[in-house]
Scaffold this motif. Structure first.
Motif, PDB file in Angstrom:
ATOM      1  N   ALA A 143     -43.718   8.409  25.642  1.00  0.00           N
ATOM      2  CA  ALA A 143     -44.743   7.592  26.306  1.00  0.00           C
ATOM      3  C   ALA A 143     -46.050   8.356  26.426  1.00  0.00           C
ATOM      4  O   ALA A 143     -47.134   7.817  26.181  1.00  0.00           O
ATOM      5  N   SER A 144     -45.967   9.629  26.785  1.00  0.00           N
ATOM      6  CA  SER A 144     -47.178  10.437  26.904  1.00  0.00           C
ATOM      7  C   SER A 144     -47.823  10.658  25.544  1.00  0.00           C
ATOM      8  O   SER A 144     -49.050  10.601  25.410  1.00  0.00           O
ATOM      9  N   ARG A 145     -47.006  10.902  24.540  1.00  0.00           N
ATOM     10  CA  ARG A 145     -47.540  11.188  23.198  1.00  0.00           C
ATOM     11  C   ARG A 145     -48.243   9.978  22.590  1.00  0.00           C
ATOM     12  O   ARG A 145     -49.302  10.098  21.979  1.00  0.00           O
ATOM     13  N   THR A 146     -47.651   8.794  22.744  1.00  0.00           N
ATOM     14  CA  THR A 146     -48.196   7.596  22.116  1.00  0.00           C
ATOM     15  C   THR A 146     -49.200   6.853  22.991  1.00  0.00           C
ATOM     16  O   THR A 146     -49.989   6.063  22.486  1.00  0.00           O
ATOM     17  N   PHE A 172     -43.822   4.932  31.673  1.00  0.00           N
ATOM     18  CA  PHE A 172     -45.192   4.417  31.608  1.00  0.00           C
ATOM     19  C   PHE A 172     -46.183   5.580  31.638  1.00  0.00           C
ATOM     20  O   PHE A 172     -46.213   6.355  32.601  1.00  0.00           O
ATOM     21  N   PRO A 173     -47.000   5.721  30.579  1.00  0.00           N
ATOM     22  CA  PRO A 173     -47.950   6.828  30.538  1.00  0.00           C
ATOM     23  C   PRO A 173     -49.078   6.649  31.548  1.00  0.00           C
ATOM     24  O   PRO A 173     -49.548   5.527  31.780  1.00  0.00           O
ATOM     25  N   LEU A 174     -49.498   7.747  32.136  1.00  0.00           N
ATOM     26  CA  LEU A 174     -50.655   7.757  33.027  1.00  0.00           C
ATOM     27  C   LEU A 174     -51.768   8.465  32.279  1.00  0.00           C
ATOM     28  O   LEU A 174     -51.667   9.661  31.984  1.00  0.00           O
ATOM     29  N   ARG A 175     -52.821   7.734  31.971  1.00  0.00           N
ATOM     30  CA  ARG A 175     -53.915   8.293  31.179  1.00  0.00           C
ATOM     31  C   ARG A 175     -55.263   7.863  31.729  1.00  0.00           C
ATOM     32  O   ARG A 175     -55.392   6.799  32.334  1.00  0.00           O
ATOM     33  N   VAL A 176     -56.252   8.712  31.461  1.00  0.00           N
ATOM     34  CA  VAL A 176     -57.646   8.360  31.696  1.00  0.00           C
ATOM     35  C   VAL A 176     -58.346   8.533  30.361  1.00  0.00           C
ATOM     36  O   VAL A 176     -58.629   9.657  29.938  1.00  0.00           O
ATOM     37  N   GLY A 177     -58.571   7.433  29.653  1.00  0.00           N
ATOM     38  CA  GLY A 177     -59.068   7.520  28.290  1.00  0.00           C
ATOM     39  C   GLY A 177     -58.023   8.181  27.418  1.00  0.00           C
ATOM     40  O   GLY A 177     -56.856   7.795  27.406  1.00  0.00           O
ATOM     41  N   ALA A 178     -58.423   9.250  26.713  1.00  0.00           N
ATOM     42  CA  ALA A 178     -57.492   9.970  25.849  1.00  0.00           C
ATOM     43  C   ALA A 178     -56.815  11.132  26.570  1.00  0.00           C
ATOM     44  O   ALA A 178     -56.007  11.837  25.981  1.00  0.00           O
ATOM     45  N   ILE A 179     -57.139  11.319  27.845  1.00  0.00           N
ATOM     46  CA  ILE A 179     -56.606  12.461  28.589  1.00  0.00           C
ATOM     47  C   ILE A 179     -55.237  12.122  29.161  1.00  0.00           C
ATOM     48  O   ILE A 179     -55.081  11.141  29.891  1.00  0.00           O
ATOM     49  N   ARG A 180     -54.238  12.942  28.840  1.00  0.00           N
ATOM     50  CA  ARG A 180     -52.902  12.770  29.403  1.00  0.00           C
ATOM     51  C   ARG A 180     -52.888  13.262  30.844  1.00  0.00           C
ATOM     52  O   ARG A 180     -53.322  14.381  31.125  1.00  0.00           O
ATOM     53  N   PHE A 182     -47.878  -0.250  39.248  1.00  0.00           N
ATOM     54  CA  PHE A 182     -47.422   1.001  39.854  1.00  0.00           C
ATOM     55  C   PHE A 182     -47.932   2.199  39.056  1.00  0.00           C
ATOM     56  O   PHE A 182     -48.299   3.235  39.628  1.00  0.00           O
ATOM     57  N   ALA A 183     -47.949   2.080  37.733  1.00  0.00           N
ATOM     58  CA  ALA A 183     -48.450   3.170  36.898  1.00  0.00           C
ATOM     59  C   ALA A 183     -49.938   3.413  37.163  1.00  0.00           C
ATOM     60  O   ALA A 183     -50.386   4.564  37.231  1.00  0.00           O
ATOM     61  N   ASP A 184     -50.706   2.339  37.328  1.00  0.00           N
ATOM     62  CA  ASP A 184     -52.130   2.492  37.652  1.00  0.00           C
ATOM     63  C   ASP A 184     -52.303   3.176  38.998  1.00  0.00           C
ATOM     64  O   ASP A 184     -53.157   4.058  39.166  1.00  0.00           O
TER      65      ASP A 184
END
Length: 233
Positions: A74-77, A112-120, A145-147
Motif C-alpha cells: 500500500a505504501s509503495r503503490t 490504506f496508505p497515508l500520503r501527502v502528495g508523493a510523500i509517504r 479514517f485514513a485521512d
C-alpha cells in the motif's frame, strides 16, 4: 473525517494518545476486529505508532520483520490493498507473510496508505478475524479514517480555527534503531550493501522463527555473526 478527528480530540483533549484513540475508534466504528498505525519510508515500515490489540501488533511486527505484506504494498503503490480472504490470496502474493498472518488469526486485512502528495507518511492497517469484503459505504468510512490518521500522524491542527496549535510529535512505540544498527554491522561483516544486509537479517529471522529485533540485538551483542564468503571458506 472531521467527525472522526473531533471524536479523537474529545477522547484526548491534551493531544496525547491520539493515535491510540484513533485505532480504538477504527475497531469500534468499522466492521473490523482491530487496527494498526505504522510510519513508512521508501525502504518500508519505519515504526509502529499505535495498535488496538495483540493481533494488530503481530500484524505490524510481521510486516516489518519480513519486509512484505499489505502495508508494504500500500505504501509503495499509494493505493489501498484489500485482502478480504488472506488464506486464499496471500500465499501467492506474500508467501512468508501468509503463514504468520494465519497463525495470528488474521483472516482479512485492509491497508490504506497515508500520503501527502508523493510523500509517504504511513499506513493504516485494518484487520478482522473473519473473511469478507468491505461494502462501498464501509470502504468510504475506512478512507475517512485514513485521512484522519494522516492528520494525526503529521501533528496538524484539525478544523479550520487553528486555535489548538500543533500537536506533539507522534511517539513511535517500537523504534527500529537496533535493526538499523545491526544492518550496518552485517553489511561490514558480510561485505554486502545495506540493502542486502537487511535482506540477510530478514531471511535469518524468518528461518529461525523469531522477531527481527531479537536477532538484531544478538548481532549487536556479538552473539550472532554474518561472515563473508571468504571467512566461510
Amino acid at each position: 473525517m472531521t467527525e472522526i478527528v473531533a471524536a479523537v480530540e474529545a477522547r484526548c483533549p491534551d493531544g496525547r494518545g491520539q493515535p491510540a484513540a484513533l485505532v480504538a475508534l477504527c475497531a469500534e466504528w468499522l466492521p473490523v476486529t482491530g487496527a494498526g498505525l505504522a510510519l513508512m519510508t521508501a525502504d518500508g515500515p519505519a515504526g509502529t505508532v499505535a495498535v488496538s490489540d495483540g493481533p494488530a501488533g503481530e500484524l505490524e511486527e510481521l510486516q516489518f520483520s519480513l519486509g512484505e505484506g499489505p502495508c508494504v504494498d500500500a505504501s509503495r503503490t499509494g493505493r489501498p490493498v484489500l485482502q478480504p480472504d488472506v488464506a486464499r490470496t496471500a500465499p501467492g502474493r506474500w508467501p512468508a507473510f501468509a503463514g504468520g498472518a494465519h497463525a495470528a488469526g488474521l483472516r482479512a486485512v485492509f491497508a490504506f496508505p497515508l500520503r501527502v502528495g508523493a510523500i509517504r507518511v504511513g499506513v493504516l492497517d485494518l484487520y478482522r478475524d473473519t473473511v469478507g469484503v468491505l461494502s462501498p459505504e464501509e470502504l468510504t468510512d475506512a478512507l475517512a479514517f485514513a485521512d484522519a490518521a494522516t492528520l494525526i500522524v503529521l501533528g496538524l491542527p484539525a478544523g479550520d480555527g487553528g486555535e489548538h496549535g500543533p500537536r506533539d510529535p507522534v511517539a513511535v512505540l517500537d523504534d527500529r534503531a537496533e535493526v538499523h544498527q545491526a544492518t550496518g554491522v552485517v553489511s561490514v561483516d558480510a561485505g554486502v550493501t545495506l540493502e542486502e544486509a537487511l535482506m540477510l537479517l530478514r531471511a535469518r529471522a524468518y528461518a529461525e522463527h523469531r522477531p527481527i529485533r531479537d536477532l538484531a540485538r544478538d548481532v549487536l551483542r556479538g552473539v550472532v555473526h554474518f561472515r563473508t564468503k571468504d571467512d566461510d571458506r
